[in-house]
Design a protein around this motif. Structure first.
Motif, PDB file in Angstrom:
ATOM      1  N   PHE A 171      -2.865   4.662   4.603  1.00 56.52           N
ATOM      2  CA  PHE A 171      -1.925   5.494   5.481  1.00 56.52           C
ATOM      3  C   PHE A 171      -2.241   5.206   6.918  1.00 56.52           C
ATOM      4  CE2 PHE A 171       0.747   8.908   2.621  1.00 56.52           C
ATOM      5  CZ  PHE A 171       0.887   7.594   1.836  1.00 56.52           C
ATOM      6  N   GLN A 172      -3.747   5.191   7.075  1.00 55.19           N
ATOM      7  CA  GLN A 172      -4.337   4.973   8.579  1.00 55.19           C
ATOM      8  C   GLN A 172      -3.677   3.713   9.132  1.00 55.19           C
ATOM      9  OE1 GLN A 172      -6.713   2.801   9.594  1.00 55.19           O
ATOM     10  NE2 GLN A 172      -7.165   3.923  11.469  1.00 55.19           N
ATOM     11  N   ALA A 173      -3.944   2.678   8.155  1.00 61.98           N
ATOM     12  CA  ALA A 173      -3.241   1.297   8.547  1.00 61.98           C
ATOM     13  C   ALA A 173      -1.806   1.458   8.646  1.00 61.98           C
ATOM     14  CB  ALA A 173      -3.834   0.489   7.247  1.00 61.98           C
ATOM     15  N   ALA A 174      -1.180   2.142   8.085  1.00 61.97           N
ATOM     16  CA  ALA A 174       0.442   2.307   8.158  1.00 61.97           C
ATOM     17  C   ALA A 174       0.829   2.713   9.527  1.00 61.97           C
ATOM     18  CB  ALA A 174       1.008   2.957   7.080  1.00 61.97           C
ATOM     19  N   VAL A 175      -0.071   3.748  10.082  1.00 58.72           N
ATOM     20  CA  VAL A 175       0.034   4.151  11.260  1.00 58.72           C
ATOM     21  C   VAL A 175      -0.375   3.327  12.303  1.00 58.72           C
ATOM     22  CG1 VAL A 175      -0.335   6.381  12.881  1.00 58.72           C
ATOM     23  CG2 VAL A 175       0.412   6.643  10.395  1.00 58.72           C
ATOM     24  N   MET A 176      -1.770   2.980  12.419  1.00 58.22           N
ATOM     25  CA  MET A 176      -2.413   2.260  13.421  1.00 58.22           C
ATOM     26  C   MET A 176      -2.074   0.863  13.497  1.00 58.22           C
ATOM     27  SD  MET A 176      -3.567   4.965  15.113  1.00 58.22           S
ATOM     28  CE  MET A 176      -4.743   4.331  16.211  1.00 58.22           C
ATOM     29  N   GLU A 177      -2.054   0.066  12.347  1.00 56.76           N
ATOM     30  CA  GLU A 177      -1.912  -1.301  12.460  1.00 56.76           C
ATOM     31  C   GLU A 177      -1.002  -1.819  11.141  1.00 56.76           C
ATOM     32  OE1 GLU A 177      -5.896  -2.761  11.468  1.00 56.76           O
ATOM     33  OE2 GLU A 177      -6.701  -0.650  11.165  1.00 56.76           O
ATOM     34  N   TYR A 185       3.940  -3.501   0.488  1.00 55.38           N
ATOM     35  CA  TYR A 185       3.566  -2.071   0.475  1.00 55.38           C
ATOM     36  C   TYR A 185       4.258  -1.190   1.992  1.00 55.38           C
ATOM     37  CZ  TYR A 185       0.400   1.770   0.177  1.00 55.38           C
ATOM     38  OH  TYR A 185      -0.106   3.223   0.319  1.00 55.38           O
ATOM     39  N   TRP A 186       4.568  -1.827   2.726  1.00 52.12           N
ATOM     40  CA  TRP A 186       5.152  -1.296   3.947  1.00 52.12           C
ATOM     41  C   TRP A 186       6.570  -0.916   3.501  1.00 52.12           C
ATOM     42  CZ3 TRP A 186       4.955   1.500   8.075  1.00 52.12           C
ATOM     43  CH2 TRP A 186       5.783   1.619   9.087  1.00 52.12           C
ATOM     44  N   LYS A 187       7.322  -1.751   2.756  1.00 50.73           N
ATOM     45  CA  LYS A 187       8.651  -1.396   2.173  1.00 50.73           C
ATOM     46  C   LYS A 187       8.461  -0.276   1.388  1.00 50.73           C
ATOM     47  CE  LYS A 187      10.555  -6.078   3.044  1.00 50.73           C
ATOM     48  NZ  LYS A 187      10.968  -7.322   2.201  1.00 50.73           N
ATOM     49  N   PHE A 188       7.521  -0.190   0.492  1.00 54.23           N
ATOM     50  CA  PHE A 188       7.455   0.889  -0.427  1.00 54.23           C
ATOM     51  C   PHE A 188       7.339   2.260   0.421  1.00 54.23           C
ATOM     52  CE2 PHE A 188       4.179   3.697  -2.372  1.00 54.23           C
ATOM     53  CZ  PHE A 188       4.661   4.199  -3.416  1.00 54.23           C
ATOM     54  N   LEU A 189       6.484   2.321   1.539  1.00 52.83           N
ATOM     55  CA  LEU A 189       6.124   3.537   2.232  1.00 52.83           C
ATOM     56  C   LEU A 189       7.561   3.933   2.932  1.00 52.83           C
ATOM     57  CD1 LEU A 189       2.562   2.802   3.978  1.00 52.83           C
ATOM     58  CD2 LEU A 189       3.373   4.466   1.935  1.00 52.83           C
ATOM     59  N   LEU A 190       8.319   3.026   3.565  1.00 49.78           N
ATOM     60  CA  LEU A 190       9.631   3.260   4.130  1.00 49.78           C
ATOM     61  C   LEU A 190      10.425   4.135   2.896  1.00 49.78           C
ATOM     62  CD1 LEU A 190      10.154   0.101   6.250  1.00 49.78           C
ATOM     63  CD2 LEU A 190       9.308   2.322   7.134  1.00 49.78           C
ATOM     64  N   GLY A 195      12.027   6.044   5.662  1.00 48.44           N
ATOM     65  CA  GLY A 195      12.142   5.532   6.928  1.00 48.44           C
ATOM     66  C   GLY A 195      11.415   6.353   8.043  1.00 48.44           C
ATOM     67  N   ARG A 196      10.610   7.017   7.851  1.00 45.69           N
ATOM     68  CA  ARG A 196      10.178   8.125   8.765  1.00 45.69           C
ATOM     69  C   ARG A 196       8.734   7.539   9.295  1.00 45.69           C
ATOM     70  NH1 ARG A 196      11.839  11.959   5.431  1.00 45.69           N
ATOM     71  NH2 ARG A 196      13.299  13.698   6.222  1.00 45.69           N
ATOM     72  N   PHE A 197       8.023   6.427   8.419  1.00 44.85           N
ATOM     73  CA  PHE A 197       7.054   5.724   9.179  1.00 44.85           C
ATOM     74  C   PHE A 197       7.434   5.069  10.306  1.00 44.85           C
ATOM     75  CE2 PHE A 197       3.793   6.659   5.527  1.00 44.85           C
ATOM     76  CZ  PHE A 197       2.704   6.817   6.336  1.00 44.85           C
ATOM     77  N   ALA A 198       8.531   4.484  10.148  1.00 44.81           N
ATOM     78  CA  ALA A 198       9.085   3.573  11.090  1.00 44.81           C
ATOM     79  C   ALA A 198       9.374   4.253  12.473  1.00 44.81           C
ATOM     80  CB  ALA A 198       9.975   2.713  10.731  1.00 44.81           C
TER      81      ALA A 198
END
Length: 239
Positions: A171-177, A185-190, A195-198
């Motif tokens: 999750f830290q990587a999903a925010v910072m890098e 995995y990014w699509k999975f998080l979205l 879509g809030r991660f974006a």
């Protein structure tokens, strides 16, 4: 044909009359057949897993492109996963048996060496997902082995804590890098966050030097000027 028959006879002879060390616990097989059977069994498992995963997509094109059905059985990834699982198991078992013969004893240290050498099999199926999973299980196993040996204190729900730390790193990587995450995995998080991660204001995180806004240069958040120290580029307008 005589050569094939000779090779088959030789293999049968080795598998039926090969040596087995007294410390080996595969009582029904000798060391050679133990490794060969392990390879064949896990190769078949890996091959069938990939075939099953491709069945839905193959049947969608059954009537439009019938030739796609043949690719279900001859796909390169089927053999790659099979080769990975088969070689992983056979190298592990073969190394364990070899070390028993060399040292004339059975030791837990053999598992570490065998597992390390078996990791070479990843060359057949380079998967970050599998390697990360195995790494997390290694940490978990080492921790519980340490508890059994009395060298590591026991913490309630330690396995849950280890999993939480691993998830926190992702999750830290999903925010910072985001650029260092796998696209899948990014699509999975979205999908998971709708879509809030974006829609995070990652430009303010660029000061940490991780390139947080690298893939979000065109994104400008709408902010309430009452809660910002500088005037936002797109302030929320109040009627």
């Amino acid at each position: 044909m005589n050569i094939i028959a000779l090779v088959r006879k030789l293999v049968d002879s080795i598998c039926k009359h090969g040596p087995r060390h007294r410390c080996c616990k595969h009582y029904e097989d000798n060391c050679i057949s133990y490794c060969i059977k392990g390879f064949i069994r896990m190769f078949s498992v890996g091959y069938l897993i990939q075939c099953c995963l491709r069945i839905p997509s193959a049947f969608r094109h059954l009537f439009t492109k019938p030739s796609r059905l043949l690719s279900l059985f001859y796909n390169k990834e089927n053999f790659q996963l099979g080769a990975f699982l088969g070689s992983f198991v056979s190298i592990y078992k073969g190394t364990s048996c070899f070390l028993r013969w060399v040292r004339n004893l059975d030791d837990e240290l053999h598992a570490i060496i065998a597992g390390f050498l078996a990791g070479v099999s990843m060359m057949f199926y380079k998967s970050t997902t599998i390697s990360m999973y195995l790494a997390s299980k290694l940490v978990e196993t080492m921790y519980f082995k340490g508890i059994e040996a009395g060298k590591v204190p026991y913490f309630p729900h330690a396995d849950t804590i280890i999993y939480s730390i691993s998830t926190a790193i992702c999750f830290q990587a999903a925010v910072m890098e985001v650029q260092n995450l796998r696209p899948s995995y990014w699509k999975f998080l979205l999908r998971l966050t709708k879509g809030r991660f974006a829609v995070m204001n990652r430009k303010v995180l660029d000061v940490f030097g991780t390139g947080a806004s690298k893939h979000f240069q065109d994104f400008i958040p709408r902010l309430d000027p009452r809660y910002t120290t500088v005037t936002p580029e797109l302030p929320i307008e109040f009627s």
